[in-house]
Structures are given as structure tokens and as C-alpha cells.
Motif scaffolding. Structure first.
Motif, PDB file in Angstrom:
ATOM      1  N   UNK A   8      56.279  33.350  43.897  1.00 15.56           N
ATOM      2  CA  UNK A   8      55.634  32.070  43.577  1.00 15.56           C
ATOM      3  C   UNK A   8      55.373  31.846  42.093  1.00 15.56           C
ATOM      4  N   UNK A   9      55.468  32.897  41.269  1.00 16.06           N
ATOM      5  CA  UNK A   9      55.088  32.785  39.854  1.00 16.06           C
ATOM      6  C   UNK A   9      55.854  31.686  39.136  1.00 16.06           C
ATOM      7  N   UNK A  48      46.947  43.862  42.257  1.00 16.47           N
ATOM      8  CA  UNK A  48      48.111  43.155  42.797  1.00 16.47           C
ATOM      9  C   UNK A  48      47.676  41.932  43.601  1.00 16.47           C
ATOM     10  N   UNK A  49      46.588  42.070  44.358  1.00 19.77           N
ATOM     11  CA  UNK A  49      46.093  40.959  45.169  1.00 19.77           C
ATOM     12  C   UNK A  49      45.569  39.827  44.283  1.00 19.77           C
ATOM     13  N   UNK A  96      46.167  34.437  42.135  1.00 22.30           N
ATOM     14  CA  UNK A  96      46.197  33.598  40.934  1.00 22.30           C
ATOM     15  C   UNK A  96      47.492  32.784  40.879  1.00 22.30           C
ATOM     16  N   UNK A  97      48.629  33.451  41.119  1.00 23.95           N
ATOM     17  CA  UNK A  97      49.911  32.762  40.998  1.00 23.95           C
ATOM     18  C   UNK A  97      50.192  31.855  42.207  1.00 23.95           C
ATOM     19  N   UNK A 110      39.720  30.587  42.716  1.00 21.02           N
ATOM     20  CA  UNK A 110      38.750  31.681  42.870  1.00 21.02           C
ATOM     21  C   UNK A 110      39.480  32.989  43.218  1.00 21.02           C
ATOM     22  N   UNK A 111      40.544  33.274  42.488  1.00 25.72           N
ATOM     23  CA  UNK A 111      41.364  34.421  42.812  1.00 25.72           C
ATOM     24  C   UNK A 111      40.677  35.750  42.572  1.00 25.72           C
TER      25      UNK A 111
END
Length: 462
Positions: A415-416, A447-448, A453-454, A459-460
Motif C-alpha cells: 500500500x505504500x 512493522x504493525x 501508517x501506510x 492513529x497508527x
């Protein structure tokens, strides 16, 4: 400043025996009580008792030590006498049986009581006398005694690497001697950078290529172990290991090419797993990884992956995927893998071996690497079913922290640079699954967070 490491105390066999005897003579303990008291006292004092005979009462002889002492006596006799050679063979057979007893500590006992020196001399005598059967067994026992830095340094100081290379150079046709010899190479080189350097300086790389070209893959399994160990940076005394340079040198003399050829025998080859592990150790830079593809290595690997899925061979599948993941680090190879239908073949493998998280996590790693800085590959991966695979695998194996971590990293790369993939994953509940992994596994946190975030979530990090 780093805290100083605690000093490990040690004791000799003689000092231990004297302590037991003092308990008997001075304190009036019976032998069993004296032995137990000595063990307890030294253990409480933090003394390392590995390699010390602690289960033999005073007056008794440990069978490992007895055999080593008798072999030392026989070394003084004439080895053209068949009776002498037969007795040596019997003692080596007995040692071999003792060393196979799991959890016995017999290897450490032998190493601490002159076993390395004794076996070195056995190998010298056997080589000089042309006693091939003694040489095979002597090398086998020697490898079992090379357990730690102290024992491998004894081997090095005696000139072990030079002796061993001379034996291997002379016996390039004898599979049994070669296998036992390379087991010594692997054992001696483990955790000892100086010995690795000694073998490299003695041109072991060229010798390995010569031997591999003479023999069918799988007939000398310890040879592949030796390659892996020689190229492993496992000596914590060394700040900057030289093994990266050794790997390039190994590739330069043709080891990578020979290993690639061995992959072409397919899943039926008994040495396939060993060959993939060895090739992974050699493939340390883009040039080598690319050369593997150019020689047909990726084609062979993908065929093996297909066959392992059909046959349900999880060991082969995991080994081949691990190597493919390493090779995928090259941008040239990424294209080669994708062009050959690699993404669909990996998803098919995952469906066939869906009950094994260790295979699935390797697949996640490959897809993650293929999608790194490649929006086109990320789109193809989603089309192949990587998103569904991620969701199903994380739900099925919530306790497999490595699978959870690898999948989070893969999702991030999906998804980045491909915002169009985000709503597809989010609508299928990926956020909750990732947050569960983040909460349940400390090793998954980074990693999570990156995946959340990506995915575009604000609120990652909460």
C-alpha cells in the motif's frame, strides 16, 4: 559504556576429582554423597561444569576418557599391525556410539580430556598408513569434539586446517572421507573467524568446486554445511567479519554456478535443501544474485516450489522460498520472478501448504521484497491474491509472531505506493487484525505501526 560480561569460572577434571576425594577423606562422606556435594557446591559458585565427568564415582573410569587414553597408548605402537588397527577401529566405534547419546555431554568430556589432540594424531597416523576406515571414523569423532572456542583453537594450533586440506586434496574420490572431512571443516569453523581465514587461505573454495564437479549432489552433505558455516559471521570476538569477501571469492571461483546446476535436478534430489542453503550463503550481493538468475537458478527454484506444493513437501518449500527471497533483493531478479508467474505460483503454494506458518511467512517475505519500491508489482500481487492471503494467514495463526511481523511488512509494501490498495484491505478488516498483532507481539510493533501508517490511518501509533 557496555556492562562487562561476567567471567565464567571453570575447573579441571583433576581438581574436581580431588574435591570429591577430599569430601570422602576429610568429611567422611560416602562416594555418592561426596560427588553430589561437590556438584552442588561448584554449581552454587557459578563454576562451568560442562565437559567435566560428574556421574562417575571415585575409582571408576569414564568410558570416553578411557577410550581416549587407550587410543593415545596405541599411537605409540606399529600401525602396520592389523591387531592395533582393529583395536583403534573398535575404540572409535565405541566413541561414536557414546557421542550419539543425546544430552550425555560426552562430546564436551572428550574435548576437555585430550580428545582433539588424540583424534588429530589418529588422523595423521591413518593418513600416513593409508588406513581409510580409521581416517573416516577419526574425522567423525574429531568433529564431535570441536564444540567451542577452546577446542577449535586446539585444533588450529596443532595445524588442523592444513592437515585437513591435505587429506581432502588427496581423497577427492572417496565420498566417506570427504563427508567426514567437511564435517570437521564445519565444526572447526563455527564461531572461529581465524579458522575460516585459514581454510580460505588454503584455497578451500577451489577445492570445493573441484569436488562438487566430481560428485552427484547430495552424496557429500557435510560439504554444503561447510560452505554455510565458512560464510557465516558467527564469531562474536570479531567486529568486522571477512565472510562477505569470502562469499564473493567463492562465487568468483564458480561455486554459485555449480550450486545452481545442482538445483536443476529438482525436488527428487536428496541434496536440494542443502544446496539452497549453501547458495543463499554465497549470494551476498546484487551481482551474484543476478548471476544466479542468468544461469537459470530462478527457473529451477520456481519449478521446485511448484513441485513441493504438489507433493506437500514443506521442508523443500521453505528452503526454496528462503533462497528465492534472498535472490529477490536484486531488481533484475524481481522482474525475472514476476515475469515467470512467480506471484501466482507463490499464492498457489500458500494455498497448498496453508497449514504451515513457517512456509507462509517465507512467502510473505518474498512478496514484500518483490513489492518494495515497485508499484507495478504491488498491483500484480494484489491481483494474485496477496491481500486475501495476508488476512487469512494472520487470522489463522495469531500466535505466530514471525508470520504476523512478515505479513505486516508485506502489507506496508502493498500500500505504500499504491493508495488504491488501501480501501480493499481496510474493507476486509485488516486494521483490527494488525492492531491485534501489534498488541499481542512486541516484536511486531514497528512493522504493525508502519503498516497502519501506510494504510492511511491517523492513529497508527496508538
Amino acid at each position: 559504556m557496555a556492562a562487562a560480561k561476567p567471567t565464567v569460572r571453570s575447573i579441571s577434571q583433576q581438581a574436581f576429582n580431588e574435591m570429591v576425594q577430599e569430601n570422602i577423606d576429610d568429611l567422611g562422606m560416602d562416594p555418592a554423597e561426596a560427588l553430589a556435594d561437590a556438584i552442588e557446591t561448584l554449581t552454587l559458585q557459578g563454576v562451568d561444569l560442562s565437559g567435566i565427568v560428574t556421574d562417575t564415582l571415585p575409582g571408576e573410569t569414564n568410558p570416553v576418557i578411557h577410550s581416549i587414553d587407550r587410543i593415545k597408548q596405541l599411537q605409540l605402537l606399529d600401525w602396520t599391525d592389523e591387531a592395533v588397527v582393529d583395536e583403534v577401529l573398535g575404540l572409535l566405534d565405541g566413541l561414536g556410539e557414546l557421542l550419539r547419546v543425546e544430552g550425555s555431554g560426552n562430546g564436551a568430556i572428550g574435548a576437555r580430556n585430550g580428545g582433539v589432540d588424540a583424534m588429530y594424531e589418529v588422523c595423521l597416523k591413518a593418513r600416513a598408513g593409508g588406513c581409510g576406515s580409521v581416517l573416516v571414523k577419526g574425522l567423525h569423532v574429531l568433529a564431535a569434539f570441536l564444540l567451542d572456542l577452546q577446542s577449535t583453537e586446539t585444533f588450529r594450533q596443532r595445524g588442523g586446517p592444513k592437515m585437513l586440506i591435505e587429506i581432502l586434496n588427496k581423497e577427492t574420490e572417496n565420498v566417506n572421507i570427504l563427508n567426514s572431512g567437511f564435517s570437521v571443516v564445519a565444526a572447526a569453523s563455527t564461531g572461529n573467524e581465524v579458522i575460516k581465514e585459514s581454510f580460505v587461505e588454503l584455497h578451500i573454495d577451489e577445492l570445493i568446486v573441484t569436488i562438487m564437479k566430481k560428485h552427484t549432489i547430495g552424496t557429500i552433505p557435510c560439504l554444503y554445511d561447510a560452505i554455510r558455516v565458512l560464510l557465516a559471521a558467527d564469531d562474536n570476538r570479531v567486529v568486522a567479519s571477512q565472510v562477505y569477501g569470502y562469499a564473493r571469492q567463492f562465487a568468483k571461483v564458480g561455486i554459485a554456478e555449480v550450486l545452481v546446476e545442482s538445483l536443476k535436478d529438482g525436488i527428487s534430489s536428496p541434496g536440494l535443501v542443502s544446496a539452497t542453503i549453501a547458495l543463499k550463503a554465497v549470494a551476498v550481493n546484487d551481482e551474484i544474485c543476478r548471476s544466479v538468475a542468468e544461469k537459470g537458478g530462478i527457473d529451477s527454484l520456481l519449478i521446485c516450489i511448484d513441485e513441493s506444493g504438489v507433493q506437500g513437501n514443506k521442508i523443500v518449500a521453505k528452503a526454496c522460498c528462503s533462497l528465492l527471497s534472498k535472490l529477490a533483493g536484486s531488481d533484475f531478479n524481481k522482474s525475472a520472478i514476476v515475469e515467470r508467474g512467480g506471484l501466482n505460483r507463490l499464492i498457489t503454494l500458500s494455498s497448498r501448504l496453508a497449514d504451515d506458518p513457517s512456509v507462509l511467512q517465507e512467502v510473505m517475505t518474498i512478496i514484500c521484497t518483490l513489492c518494495l519500491r515497485s508499484p507495478a508489482n504491488a498491483s500484480l500481487a494484489m491481483e494474485a491474491g496477496a491481500g486475501d492471503l495476508a488476512i487469512q494467514s494472520m487470522q489463522k495463526f495469531p500466535l505466530s509472531y514471525q508470520l504476523q511481523k512478515n505479513t505486516c511488512l508485506m502489507i506496508r509494501n502493498l500500500v505504500a505506493r499504491n493508495p488504491e490498495n488501501r480501501p480493499v484491505l481496510l474493507s476486509n478488516g485488516i486494521e483490527k487484525i494488525i492492531r491485534n498483532a501489534k498488541e499481542n507481539h512486541k516484536s511486531c510493533k514497528d512493522a504493525a505501526v508502519a503498516a497502519l501508517r501506510d494504510l492511511g490511518l491517523e492513529n497508527y501509533n496508538s
